[in-house]
Scaffold this motif. Structure first.
Motif, PDB file in Angstrom:
ATOM      1  N   ALA A  88      -4.262   8.100  -4.306  1.00  0.00           N
ATOM      2  CA  ALA A  88      -3.890   8.496  -2.943  1.00  0.00           C
ATOM      3  C   ALA A  88      -3.356   9.928  -2.920  1.00  0.00           C
ATOM      4  O   ALA A  88      -3.342  10.572  -1.867  1.00  0.00           O
ATOM      5  N   ARG A 136       5.982   5.960   4.046  1.00  0.00           N
ATOM      6  CA  ARG A 136       6.565   5.935   5.387  1.00  0.00           C
ATOM      7  C   ARG A 136       7.992   5.384   5.374  1.00  0.00           C
ATOM      8  O   ARG A 136       8.894   5.967   5.972  1.00  0.00           O
ATOM      9  N   LEU A 149       0.232  12.919   3.491  1.00  0.00           N
ATOM     10  CA  LEU A 149      -0.835  12.113   2.893  1.00  0.00           C
ATOM     11  C   LEU A 149      -2.192  12.817   2.986  1.00  0.00           C
ATOM     12  O   LEU A 149      -2.995  12.773   2.049  1.00  0.00           O
ATOM     13  N   ARG A 150      -2.415  13.492   4.102  1.00  0.00           N
ATOM     14  CA  ARG A 150      -3.688  14.177   4.277  1.00  0.00           C
ATOM     15  C   ARG A 150      -3.751  15.426   3.372  1.00  0.00           C
ATOM     16  O   ARG A 150      -4.785  15.710   2.762  1.00  0.00           O
ATOM     17  N   ASP A 204       0.827  -1.202   0.000  1.00  0.00           N
ATOM     18  CA  ASP A 204       0.000   0.000   0.000  1.00  0.00           C
ATOM     19  C   ASP A 204       0.864   1.256   0.000  1.00  0.00           C
ATOM     20  O   ASP A 204       1.974   1.281   0.525  1.00  0.00           O
ATOM     21  N   ARG A 243      -3.801  14.455  -0.711  1.00  0.00           N
ATOM     22  CA  ARG A 243      -4.788  13.535  -1.280  1.00  0.00           C
ATOM     23  C   ARG A 243      -5.823  14.312  -2.112  1.00  0.00           C
ATOM     24  O   ARG A 243      -6.026  15.520  -1.897  1.00  0.00           O
ATOM     25  N   VAL A 303       4.574  12.226   7.567  1.00  0.00           N
ATOM     26  CA  VAL A 303       3.870  11.290   6.677  1.00  0.00           C
ATOM     27  C   VAL A 303       2.373  11.547   6.728  1.00  0.00           C
ATOM     28  O   VAL A 303       1.694  11.661   5.696  1.00  0.00           O
ATOM     29  N   GLU A 304       1.826  11.640   7.929  1.00  0.00           N
ATOM     30  CA  GLU A 304       0.386  11.850   8.088  1.00  0.00           C
ATOM     31  C   GLU A 304      -0.054  13.170   7.447  1.00  0.00           C
ATOM     32  O   GLU A 304      -1.077  13.224   6.750  1.00  0.00           O
ATOM     33  N   GLY A 315       1.398   6.949  -6.160  1.00  0.00           N
ATOM     34  CA  GLY A 315       0.335   7.508  -5.331  1.00  0.00           C
ATOM     35  C   GLY A 315      -0.771   8.127  -6.157  1.00  0.00           C
ATOM     36  O   GLY A 315      -1.960   7.995  -5.835  1.00  0.00           O
ATOM     37  N   PRO A 357       0.653   4.341   1.539  1.00  0.00           N
ATOM     38  CA  PRO A 357       1.114   4.948   2.797  1.00  0.00           C
ATOM     39  C   PRO A 357       2.322   4.237   3.405  1.00  0.00           C
ATOM     40  O   PRO A 357       3.224   4.887   3.935  1.00  0.00           O
ATOM     41  N   SER A 358       2.370   2.912   3.312  1.00  0.00           N
ATOM     42  CA  SER A 358       3.507   2.178   3.862  1.00  0.00           C
ATOM     43  C   SER A 358       4.786   2.523   3.112  1.00  0.00           C
ATOM     44  O   SER A 358       5.861   2.686   3.710  1.00  0.00           O
TER      45      SER A 358
END
Length: 201
Positions: A148, A93, A194-195, A87, A198, A190-191, A143, A89-90
């Motif tokens: 994503a 990270r 991604l937020r 995935d 997106r 990372v959070e 992504g 996100p992994s």
């Protein structure tokens, strides 16, 4: 009485690698300005003329060190990618963690890598840099393909991600932030990345 350095052997089992290892230690401890081929020859136990078989001058040594650094960075990132879950996100990270760890564990080398890359005529270094940065670009494209990340120029999105990584590394390398906080800062980054990147519904 002959100078001791003149009595040292000219040959060495793997002289180029030994010189680069010694140069990286010197870079970390004293900075690039203090490196000299003569001192490195003395350290690895060969005649002062022996290093010129591999490096025509000090700049050639520094360029080789920078080129090798990009190779090591690429290996670190690809190893992290290979060990990640499928995935997106992994993968973000592990790549962000691998980069910031390399950048903080090899601060002097990283600085040399980037300053050398932009010097006129440093084509080999620029070529070596294409691999790790290409991988980061592939990550952004992945992504986007998985919805994503927002559509748009992947290079622009990648620059924002790279700036975040460099910022964290710079804060730690300068001593402004303690190194123990690295993993937590990367997780927060990372959070937020991604937020923030997106697609908007």
């Amino acid at each position: 009485m002959p100078d001791a350095t003149e009595e040292r052997p000219y040959h060495h089992g793997n002289l180029r690698a030994a010189l680069l290892d010694a140069a990286e230690r010197g870079l970390r401890e004293h900075g690039a300005d203090q490196l000299s081929l003569r001192d490195l020859a003395r350290e690895v136990g060969v005649s002062h003329a022996a290093p010129r078989r591999h490096f025509s001058d000090r700049q050639g040594l520094l360029d080789a060190l920078a080129e090798a650094g990009f190779g090591r960075l690429d290996t670190a990132l690809r190893t992290a990618w290979a060990g990640a879950d499928d995935d997106f996100p992994s993968r973000v990270r592990v790549i962000m963690t691998a980069y910031t760890r390399f950048a903080t564990e090899n601060a002097a080398l990283l600085e040399l890598m980037y300053t050398s890359k932009h010097r006129p005529g440093a084509t080999r270094i620029a070529k070596a840099a294409e691999a790790p940065f290409g991988l980061m670009n592939d990550l952004i494209r992945q992504g986007q393909a998985q919805s994503a990340l927002e559509d748009g120029d992947p290079e622009r999105i990648g620059i924002v991600l790279f700036a975040t990584l460099q910022g964290i590394a710079s804060l730690i390398n300068s001593g402004f932030v303690h190194a123990d906080l690295l993993d937590g800062l990367v997780e927060t980054a990372v959070e937020q990345f991604l937020r923030g990147a997106r697609p908007h519904s």
